[in-house]
Design an enzyme around this catalytic site. Structure first.
Site, PDB file in Angstrom:
ATOM      1  N   GLU A  16      -8.628 -20.717 -16.382  1.00  0.00           N
ATOM      2  CA  GLU A  16      -8.829 -21.251 -15.037  1.00  0.00           C
ATOM      3  C   GLU A  16      -9.753 -22.448 -15.179  1.00  0.00           C
ATOM      4  O   GLU A  16     -10.907 -22.310 -15.563  1.00  0.00           O
ATOM      5  CB  GLU A  16      -9.472 -20.192 -14.137  1.00  0.00           C
ATOM      6  CG  GLU A  16      -9.518 -20.682 -12.703  1.00  0.00           C
ATOM      7  CD  GLU A  16     -10.542 -19.994 -11.826  1.00  0.00           C
ATOM      8  OE1 GLU A  16     -10.393 -20.063 -10.610  1.00  0.00           O
ATOM      9  OE2 GLU A  16     -11.505 -19.414 -12.353  1.00  0.00           O
ATOM     10  N   ASP A  71      -5.870 -10.567 -15.630  1.00  0.00           N
ATOM     11  CA  ASP A  71      -6.993 -11.447 -15.331  1.00  0.00           C
ATOM     12  C   ASP A  71      -8.211 -10.920 -16.106  1.00  0.00           C
ATOM     13  O   ASP A  71      -8.552  -9.746 -15.992  1.00  0.00           O
ATOM     14  CB  ASP A  71      -7.269 -11.343 -13.820  1.00  0.00           C
ATOM     15  CG  ASP A  71      -7.693 -12.652 -13.208  1.00  0.00           C
ATOM     16  OD1 ASP A  71      -8.487 -13.351 -13.831  1.00  0.00           O
ATOM     17  OD2 ASP A  71      -7.229 -12.949 -12.089  1.00  0.00           O
ATOM     18  N   HIS A 101      -4.864 -17.236  -4.797  1.00  0.00           N
ATOM     19  CA  HIS A 101      -5.720 -16.409  -3.935  1.00  0.00           C
ATOM     20  C   HIS A 101      -7.019 -17.118  -3.538  1.00  0.00           C
ATOM     21  O   HIS A 101      -7.803 -16.544  -2.789  1.00  0.00           O
ATOM     22  CB  HIS A 101      -6.038 -15.108  -4.666  1.00  0.00           C
ATOM     23  CG  HIS A 101      -6.814 -15.356  -5.929  1.00  0.00           C
ATOM     24  ND1 HIS A 101      -6.280 -16.001  -7.027  1.00  0.00           N
ATOM     25  CD2 HIS A 101      -8.088 -15.105  -6.236  1.00  0.00           C
ATOM     26  CE1 HIS A 101      -7.200 -16.118  -7.955  1.00  0.00           C
ATOM     27  NE2 HIS A 101      -8.313 -15.579  -7.507  1.00  0.00           N
ATOM     28  N   ASP A 102      -7.251 -18.309  -4.069  1.00  0.00           N
ATOM     29  CA  ASP A 102      -8.466 -19.055  -3.717  1.00  0.00           C
ATOM     30  C   ASP A 102      -8.150 -20.232  -2.793  1.00  0.00           C
ATOM     31  O   ASP A 102      -9.011 -21.090  -2.566  1.00  0.00           O
ATOM     32  CB  ASP A 102      -9.137 -19.618  -4.980  1.00  0.00           C
ATOM     33  CG  ASP A 102      -9.687 -18.530  -5.869  1.00  0.00           C
ATOM     34  OD1 ASP A 102     -10.048 -17.460  -5.338  1.00  0.00           O
ATOM     35  OD2 ASP A 102      -9.758 -18.737  -7.097  1.00  0.00           O
ATOM     36  N   ASP A 152     -10.725 -16.034 -16.276  1.00  0.00           N
ATOM     37  CA  ASP A 152     -11.363 -16.431 -15.021  1.00  0.00           C
ATOM     38  C   ASP A 152     -12.635 -17.241 -15.282  1.00  0.00           C
ATOM     39  O   ASP A 152     -13.510 -16.801 -16.034  1.00  0.00           O
ATOM     40  CB  ASP A 152     -11.729 -15.153 -14.242  1.00  0.00           C
ATOM     41  CG  ASP A 152     -12.383 -15.464 -12.919  1.00  0.00           C
ATOM     42  OD1 ASP A 152     -11.677 -15.904 -11.999  1.00  0.00           O
ATOM     43  OD2 ASP A 152     -13.613 -15.286 -12.801  1.00  0.00           O
ATOM     44  N   ASP A 155      -4.034   3.857   2.785  1.00  0.00           N
ATOM     45  CA  ASP A 155      -5.473   3.586   3.002  1.00  0.00           C
ATOM     46  C   ASP A 155      -5.721   2.127   3.410  1.00  0.00           C
ATOM     47  O   ASP A 155      -6.865   1.692   3.519  1.00  0.00           O
ATOM     48  CB  ASP A 155      -6.306   3.958   1.765  1.00  0.00           C
ATOM     49  CG  ASP A 155      -5.971   3.091   0.557  1.00  0.00           C
ATOM     50  OD1 ASP A 155      -5.042   2.243   0.652  1.00  0.00           O
ATOM     51  OD2 ASP A 155      -6.623   3.256  -0.496  1.00  0.00           O
ATOM     52  N   ASP A 173       0.851  -1.188   0.000  1.00  0.00           N
ATOM     53  CA  ASP A 173       0.000   0.000   0.000  1.00  0.00           C
ATOM     54  C   ASP A 173       0.890   1.242   0.000  1.00  0.00           C
ATOM     55  O   ASP A 173       1.678   1.436   0.925  1.00  0.00           O
ATOM     56  CB  ASP A 173      -0.882  -0.056   1.264  1.00  0.00           C
ATOM     57  CG  ASP A 173      -1.676   1.220   1.464  1.00  0.00           C
ATOM     58  OD1 ASP A 173      -1.858   1.971   0.488  1.00  0.00           O
ATOM     59  OD2 ASP A 173      -2.112   1.450   2.611  1.00  0.00           O
ATOM     60  N   ASP A 213      -1.830  -1.175  -3.754  1.00  0.00           N
ATOM     61  CA  ASP A 213      -2.152  -0.415  -4.969  1.00  0.00           C
ATOM     62  C   ASP A 213      -1.025  -0.519  -5.993  1.00  0.00           C
ATOM     63  O   ASP A 213       0.018  -1.131  -5.726  1.00  0.00           O
ATOM     64  CB  ASP A 213      -2.459   1.048  -4.623  1.00  0.00           C
ATOM     65  CG  ASP A 213      -1.405   1.636  -3.682  1.00  0.00           C
ATOM     66  OD1 ASP A 213      -0.211   1.395  -3.946  1.00  0.00           O
ATOM     67  OD2 ASP A 213      -1.775   2.290  -2.690  1.00  0.00           O
TER      68      ASP A 213
HETATM   69  C1  NOJ Z   1     -12.204 -17.608  -9.782  1.00  0.00           C
HETATM   70  C2  NOJ Z   1     -11.352 -16.622  -9.077  1.00  0.00           C
HETATM   71  O1  NOJ Z   1     -10.056 -17.129  -8.942  1.00  0.00           O
HETATM   72  C3  NOJ Z   1     -12.026 -16.348  -7.761  1.00  0.00           C
HETATM   73  O2  NOJ Z   1     -11.219 -15.587  -6.904  1.00  0.00           O
HETATM   74  C4  NOJ Z   1     -13.327 -15.665  -8.032  1.00  0.00           C
HETATM   75  O3  NOJ Z   1     -14.010 -15.474  -6.808  1.00  0.00           O
HETATM   76  C5  NOJ Z   1     -14.206 -16.500  -8.970  1.00  0.00           C
HETATM   77  N1  NOJ Z   1     -13.472 -17.016 -10.086  1.00  0.00           N
HETATM   78  C6  NOJ Z   1     -15.327 -15.664  -9.514  1.00  0.00           C
HETATM   79  O4  NOJ Z   1     -14.824 -14.710 -10.396  1.00  0.00           O
END
Ligand code: NOJ
Length: 582
Positions: A288, A132, A354-355, A234, A59, A55, A63
């Protein structure tokens, strides 16, 4: 133990050795047909979750200027491309995966000037930029959707999937993120339901409408013309839908990919996208999801299909994980995907993003005793497998899961709505929270740990998600100054991979397949051969190698020693070694 060939291995020494021990990279590549050599196969991708990286304005939200400040660091990792999670204008129901303007930058992240500066900074450092592209759905605040819902005869009506209420209830479809699990949202404005496979703020676009497709290609060209080097699509395997809405069997939710993915039309859309966008630029493309089976995956990525360059297959990260996982299954899954794509097509290799939970917490051992050594082992695996490696920010340090105990601490829409759904359905909430604690996506999204100052040097303000408490010991500054840190091991691995095409293109062959705790394999390209030995356990182990060829030089080792004879090898807990073979 018997005759010891060598018993040494300060890592840095080993890396220096490899340069002379292995043929130079252009020689190794002579064993590869030139047309099969591609920059995107050789890429080492570093994934930056922009909200959590750095950051610059206090905030609490990362960024683009923050990323710019850290470009020298990114370059120092030896990665060759960055995949940036979405940075477009978004109301942030799903942290940017709900885009309301595909041609602008989210205010919290900065401006288009910042973007240009960031991309130029990457390019000057020899780093490519992969964007993305989130076009299975848009945000419900996108102008297309505002128009679409405004009246049934609006020209944008067919940009989305609607079900008029006078036809009765729409056929049940499961939503991954909805608090009720229902993918249809009623909208009283036009007395109709719209479809959303994810949250209700993410209405699904209607890909059978050629106008939608053209809009998307124009958006992609806008970014390609600016100079981006690739696109990650995505959730794209869900973009085509069977709008006759056949009834799915009870319980299909558990296996929804079989019902949602790769519906008729998808390949035509990808071929059209390839024609309109990919074929016009030197960009890479990755989807993905790899569909329902190998056949789907081949149809997505085989070269003669003219669709995509590569895909992420989920079967690896979907291996059941809570309280450990079965190494035999891991070996089996990664091996079968490798073998299936050994000649046609190309895949990505990843253990986290990130998932997911943090790599070392999920696949390694995040206890104080083994965190470092197991994080090094996992990075050794990632960077020595065939397929393009995707390394998630913070995993180069061995960042770990965070320990949240109350639902109020979670920020992720999937966690919050999932909690509500579990509560409504009378689930065992103690167990639910335990599982969430381990596998929540927020684990992988905590701020990057730069140093031991306030908020780990991530922000002067209040971070949008708490910093992991272990930042005082686990941070970039500290690891930079330690030659044997996870970070410096990661750097050694990127050097090794870049200097040794055998690690990119070489054939993969499992060694000691039955061993319960060791994952071992060779990589072979022409007459160059490497042996990778990974002990995925807290126990040391001695076993026979029975190899065709002699391991001659240690090129990487996460311990200082290695005990190896012409017959047996002993690996310490989580020991990871790569040897060159004669
Ligand atoms: C896959 C992404 O990696 C995830 O973070 C997102 O929540 C879902 N697609 C919906 O876009």
């Amino acid at each position: 133990m018997g005759q010891t060939w060598f018993k040494y291995g300060v890592c840095i020494l080993a890396v220096l050795l490899v340069v002379s021990a292995c043929k130079d990279s252009s020689k190794q590549k002579e064993a590869m047909p030139a047309q099969d050599q591609k920059w995107w196969k050789e890429a080492i991708v570093y994934q930056i979750y922009p909200r959590s990286f750095k950051d610059s304005d206090g905030d609490g939200v990362g960024d683009l200027q923050g990323i710019i400040q850290k470009l020298d660091y990114v370059q120092s990792l030896g990665v060759t491309a960055v995949w940036l999670n979405p940075i477009y204008t978004s109301p942030n129901a799903d942290n940017g995966y709900d885009v309301s303007d595909y041609r602008n930058i989210m205010e919290e992240f900065g401006t288009m000037e910042d973007f240009d500066q960031m991309m130029d900074g990457m390019h000057q450092r020899g780093i490519k930029l992969v964007m993305d592209i989130v076009v299975n759905h848009s945000s419900n605040e996108h102008e297309w959707f505002k128009q679409s819902r405004s009246s049934r005869d609006n020209p944008y009506r067919d940009y989305y999937h609607w079900w008029p209420a006078e036809k009765g209830n729409p056929p049940y479809r499961y939503s991954l993120f909805d608090a009720k699990g229902d993918a249809w949202q009623y909208d009283s404005l036009t007395n109709a339901y719209y479809l959303h496979y994810f949250a209700k703020q993410q209405p699904d676009l209607n890909w059978s409408n050629p106008k939608v497709r053209q809009e998307v290609y124009d958006i992609m060209k806008f970014w390609a013309d600016k100079g981006v080097d690739g696109f990650r699509l995505d959730a794209f395997q869900f973009a085509a839908k069977d709008t006759t809405y056949p009834k799915f069997p009870d319980g299909f939710e558990k296996d929804f990919i079989q019902y949602y993915a790769m519906q008729d039309g998808l390949h035509e859309y990808l071929k059209e996208m390839n024609q309109a966008v990919f074929s016009k630029y030197d960009v890479m493309s990755v989807s993905e999801g790899a569909g329902r089976n190998f056949e789907d995956a081949h149809e997505l990525v085989d070269q003669d299909r003219n669709e995509l360059n590569m895909a992420y297959a989920f079967e690896g990260v979907d291996i059941p994980k809570y309280k450990g996982y079965d190494l035999a299954t891991m070996k089996e899954v990664f091996t079968k995907w490798d073998q299936e794509f050994a000649h046609d097509g190309w895949l990505s290799i990843f253990l986290a993003n990130h998932d997911q939970a943090r790599m070392v917490s999920r696949w390694g051992n995040d206890s104080e005793a083994y965190r470092d050594v197991s994080a090094k082992l996992l990075n050794t695996f990632l960077l020595s497998m065939r397929g393009t490696p995707y390394c998630y920010y913070g995993d180069e340090l061995g960042m770990t899961n965070i320990d949240f105990d109350s639902i109020s601490q979670y920020q992720d829409i999937a966690a919050i709505n999932g909690y509500q759904k579990a509560l409504d359905e009378g689930e065992d909430m103690e167990l639910f929270m335990e599982l969430l604690n381990f596998s929540s996506r927020d684990n992988g999204r905590t701020p990057m740990q730069w140093d031991a100052t306030k908020n780990a040097g991530f922000s002067e303000g209040d971070p949008w998600l708490p910093v992991n408490e272990n930042y005082m010991e686990l941070n970039v500054e500290k690891e930079n100054s330690n030659e044997n840190s996870v970070l410096n091991h990661f750097r050694k691995m990127t050097i090794l991979r870049k200097e040794n095409p055998v690690l990119v293109y070489g054939d993969y062959q499992l060694v000691v397949p039955e061993h319960p705790t060791v994952y071992a394999y060779t990589r072979t390209l022409g007459d160059e051969k490497m042996l990778v030995l990974l002990n995925f356990s807290e126990e040391d182990t001695t076993f026979d190698l029975n190899l065709d060829g002699n391991p001659s030089t240690v090129v990487i080792n996460n311990y200082t020693d290695l005990d190896i004879t012409d017959k047996t090898v002993r690996l310490l807990p989580y020991q990871a070694v790569i040897l060159k073979m004669d």
